[in-house]
Design a protein around this motif. Structure first.
Motif, short mmCIF file in Angstrom:
data_model
loop_
_atom_site.label_atom_id
_atom_site.label_comp_id
_atom_site.label_asym_id
_atom_site.label_seq_id
_atom_site.Cartn_x
_atom_site.Cartn_y
_atom_site.Cartn_z
N ARG A 342 1.05 -1.12 0.03
CA ARG A 342 -0.17 0.13 0.08
C ARG A 342 0.96 1.30 -0.03
O ARG A 342 1.75 1.31 0.89
N LYS A 346 3.02 8.66 -2.36
CA LYS A 346 2.75 8.45 -3.79
C LYS A 346 3.80 9.05 -4.69
O LYS A 346 4.12 10.18 -4.46
N ASN A 363 -2.94 3.60 -5.49
CA ASN A 363 -3.17 3.29 -4.10
C ASN A 363 -2.23 1.92 -3.60
O ASN A 363 -1.77 1.79 -2.57
N TYR A 364 -2.03 1.07 -4.54
CA TYR A 364 -1.45 -0.12 -4.26
C TYR A 364 -0.23 -0.37 -5.44
O TYR A 364 -0.36 0.08 -6.47
N PRO A 376 -5.71 1.08 -8.04
CA PRO A 376 -6.35 1.60 -7.07
C PRO A 376 -6.87 0.41 -6.14
O PRO A 376 -7.18 0.59 -4.87
#
Length: 810
Positions: A342, A346, A363-364, A376
């Protein structure tokens, strides 16, 4: 949207045009708002070739019907000269067209058309005709050596008002470059007709990279190929990577699942090329900013799946790229041996890529080989991982390889769509379209950038669906339990449907029964772990199936609802030291359950009572492995090995049937019947064969001590370190930690399965020691194989993650 897509398929995948002739110019009468222009030396033959294409002929959609409604009169015309058709207002419900060709007195053979009317009209200096042929209506204007046919009266004024005709210098260039002997499709990208469709893939660059394109068409009954060029007007609008780098090899297909919707990829020959202006500088400024992570990237792609979209970065130096990602994420799970992280910080790549692709939520991420994949949702990454490990990516599919043979190996941009899924996405909520698409139908569009133009290659394939002869296994479902598996999964016949369900026990001693679609029927608490195979029996000889197995102290028989069948269970005060064996001598459902406690045997019938007359109750030493029933010819034998080295070969009554005087050193392998003999192996590397008269022969195969063996009537399989021998034909495997090989006789063929627990790979071979196409696949246990859902393809089940069952179609 449907009309835009169809134009993409019919006319983008089209081909080059005719040059200007001295006595006649088509281009003077093309309207300035023309979005797509078709120019053909033989329009009638061109339309015939389109009608012969199976997809176009059999599919039914709104825009195709509008084309028939507006241009259905073309078969009545004698189009003997080059002809142009320009389309405008394609985004409107009612589009307009202008058909331009050379004047010909025989153009409309009125004598042969019964229902017709012609009205001569004049408006100022404009003279034209309003013509009705059958149910078709259009306007016709003749000027000098030209005739114009249109459904829009406004288009009749183009020659008289030159400001309304097309005067693009870029169009003139592609027009001059077109082949006069080919059908040509010209695309005006200013109107975004192509961008509207390709935008569904996540692209943001098509309209920026080109003004006009022309493509040359080759139409076959099952495919359409096109080749052409695109010209640029404003190079500053191009993404920097496309202006400064040579094309590269698109490799993202290696991690793109075959069940994808679309893939849109940029490739370049040098890493570090994707750049963006810094502090508002112009795109051609020397003050540019390259995010650290992108300095090691040679390909950027967006993959659209039914589960969602992902961003894929192809790294030329993956270890350096990993260092750049260090500290940006925390691991949340390990899926099939691959970490899923995760993102807590970013990476700053959105700005650099924003003018190329639409970026999904980051997100991942995970890393597969030298590919970094962002998504996502975790489920999207799981799909990438499972497809990659199962060799089920699009690059592994034969139909995809065939398509790639038709295009260049290097691209600047590459778009691929799986047409059945893509059209579903485009036409979601609409009921007026019916596309006759085969399962493996693909569309591909490729741009190869040069200094101020691009080569275009396009390909549409709708070849016959070969899904019944699949090129490899396909994961179609998986089931997650609440606890890790304690046994491998087993198929169990559902006598209500004639299909097969799935039985498995978890480490909390709960036995589960699932449908072959993964739906849970029931779970049942047991006293301990199942120690045997899970057998399928029919105790009452009425077709109803039960599950039979042993646990630590019990012989259990359950019906398909999970209820105990009386008088079972049969319980013992002392533990059973070998798994239960189940015999059905004559396949007449007179079952014999054989249970072992140290050196004692208990034989129990289907009513739970001991079998009278079975003489062998006690061995001379502890029994070394489960008793085995073997039939050779018409004779039945029961083999009971002892730890002392004695092998008892008994009759049904438990009497010695084949006397063995020699002591044998047993390996961990069971005994099998093979070519009228009993076979197993010895730890010292020998193959042991015993005749029905008790003669022992040893064949030195130089077997390692941990050799594994399985055999059938005419098939001998053994694993010696990394060599799998099948009837003396050898398959070389990687060194690993392998399960015992399994032999399946099903649908008239022999299949041999073996799993490497170290690399989590399941291998499946035929009787010629040939690995089946698409294998190995991901798995962590022995397997079971059956025709579980009664279609023509077999199903294979295996443990995936520690609490997961994976189901594959073969």
């Amino acid at each position: 949207m449907k009309k835009l897509m169809i134009l993409t398929w019919i006319f983008i995948l089209s081909a080059c045009s005719n040059q200007v002739k001295e006595d006649f110019s088509l281009t003077e009468h093309i309207p300035e708002n023309a979005e797509i222009i078709l120019i053909s030396p033989d329009l009638k033959s061109f339309v015939t070739s389109l009608n012969d294409n199976g997809f176009l002929n059999n599919s039914d959609f709104h825009f195709k019907n509008n084309l028939k409604k507006e241009l259905g009169f073309l078969p009545y015309l004698n189009l003997r000269n080059e002809t142009a058709i320009a389309f405008s207002n394609l985004k409107d419900e009612s589009f307009s067209y202008s058909l331009i060709t050379k004047r010909d007195s025989a153009l409309i053979p009125l004598d042969s058309i019964p229902n017709k009317s012609i009205e001569n009209l004049k408006e100022g200096s404009l003279e034209y005709k309003k013509i009705n042929l059958e149910d078709f209506h259009f306007y016709l204007k003749e000027t000098g050596n030209m005739v114009l046919i249109t459904n829009s009266k406004n288009k009749l004024h183009i020659k008289d008002n030159s400001s309304k005709s097309l005067h693009s210098e870029r169009f003139k260039e592609v027009y001059k470059a077109a082949d006069p002997n080919k059908n040509s499709v010209f695309i005006n990208h200013k109107f975004g007709i192509l961008n509207s469709v390709i935008g569904e893939t996540g692209s943001r660059s098509i309209q920026k990279i080109t003004d006009w394109s022309v493509v040359e068409l080759d139409v076959d009954p099952s495919e359409i190929k096109a080749n052409g060029i695109s010209l640029f007007d404003n190079l500053i609008d191009l993404p920097g990577v496309l202006r400064r780098s040579k094309p590269g090899v698109a490799e993202t297909t290696r991690v793109c699942p075959s069940e994808f919707i679309s893939l849109y990829a940029f490739s370049f020959d040098q890493p570090g090329e994707p750049v963006v202006p810094q502090n508002g500088q112009e795109a051609d400024s020397t003050k540019i900013y390259t995010p650290d992570l992108l300095e090691h990237i040679q390909e950027i792609a967006r993959v659209n799946l039914p589960e969602g979209s992902s961003l894929v970065l192809n790294a030329i130096e993956i270890e350096t790229a990993k260092e750049q990602l260090a500290g940006t994420g925390e691991q949340v799970e390990e899926f099939r041996g691959k970490p899923v992280l995760r993102l807590i910080k970013k990476p700053d790549i959105q700005l650099a890529l924003s003018n190329m692709v639409e970026i999904p939520a980051l997100n991942y991420y995970t890393i597969l080989d030298h590919f970094i994949i962002f998504a996502p949702e975790i489920e999207i990454l799981q799909k990438h991982i499972s497809s990659f490990l199962n060799s089920n990516s699009i690059s592994e599919q034969a139909y995809f390889k065939d398509m790639m043979n038709s295009i260049s190996s290097e691209s600047s941009m590459l778009l691929i769509t799986r047409n059945s899924a893509f059209t579903e996405r485009l036409t979601a909520g609409q009921t007026s379209s019916s596309f006759q698409l085969n399962r493996n139908s693909l569309t591909m569009l490729q741009f190869i950038m040069e200094k101020d133009f691009a080569h275009i290659h396009a390909y549409f394939s709708n070849s016959e669906d070969n899904s019944q002869n699949s090129s490899g296994p396909e994961q179609f479902s998986s089931v997650k339990l609440d606890a890790p598996l304690a046994t491998r999964p087993y198929f169990f016949k559902n006598h209500k449907t004639d299909q097969f369900d799935i039985a498995v026990q978890d480490e909390q001693n709960r036995l589960h029964l699932f449908s072959n679609k993964g739906n849970l029927f029931w779970r049942k608490e047991l006293d301990s772990k199942i120690t045997s195979d899970i057998y399928q029996v029919d105790l009452f000889k009425n077709g109803n199936q039960q599950l039979a197995f042993s646990t630590g102290y019990n012989l259990e028989v359950l019906d398909r609802n999970g209820n105990r069948v009386k008088p079972f269970p049969i319980s013992f005060n002392q533990p059973l030291t070998q798994p239960v064996s189940v015999f059905d001598y004559d396949n007449n459902r007179n079952y014999r359950f054989v249970l072992t406690q140290n050196n004692r045997l208990y034989m129990v019938g289907p009513k739970g009572k001991g079998i009278k007359g079975f003489q062998f109750e006690k061995a001379g030493s502890q029994i070394a492995m489960p008793p085995k029933h073997i039939r050779l010819g018409t004779k039945d034998y029961i083999l009971v090995p002892e730890k002392s080295g004695r092998l008892n070969i008994l009759s049904r009554q438990g009497e010695i049937r084949v006397p063995i005087s020699e002591s044998i050193q047993f390996s961990d392998n069971q005994w099998y019947g093979y070519r009228d003999k009993f076979v197993s192996t010895a730890p010292q590397g020998n193959l042991l064969e015993i005749s029905q008269q008790g003669q022992i022969s040893k064949k030195n195969l130089d077997l390692a001590e941990n050799n594994r063996l399985v055999a059938g009537n005419d098939l001998l399989v053994y694993l010696n370190e990394n060599q799998l021998s099948i009837n003396e034909k050898t398959a070389e495997l990687d060194f690993g930690l392998y399960t015992n090989p399994q032999l399946f006789e099903i649908q008239g063929r022999s299949l041999i399965a073996i799993t490497d627990l170290q690399t989590h790979k399941v291998y499946l071979f035929n009787s010629d020691a040939e690995l089946l196409e698409g294998f190995p696949v991901y798995g962590n246990s022995q397997v079971d194989i059956a025709n579980a859902d009664l279609d023509r393809r077999l199903e294979l089940i295996v443990q995936g993650e520690e609490n997961e069952i994976i189901m594959y179609k073969l």
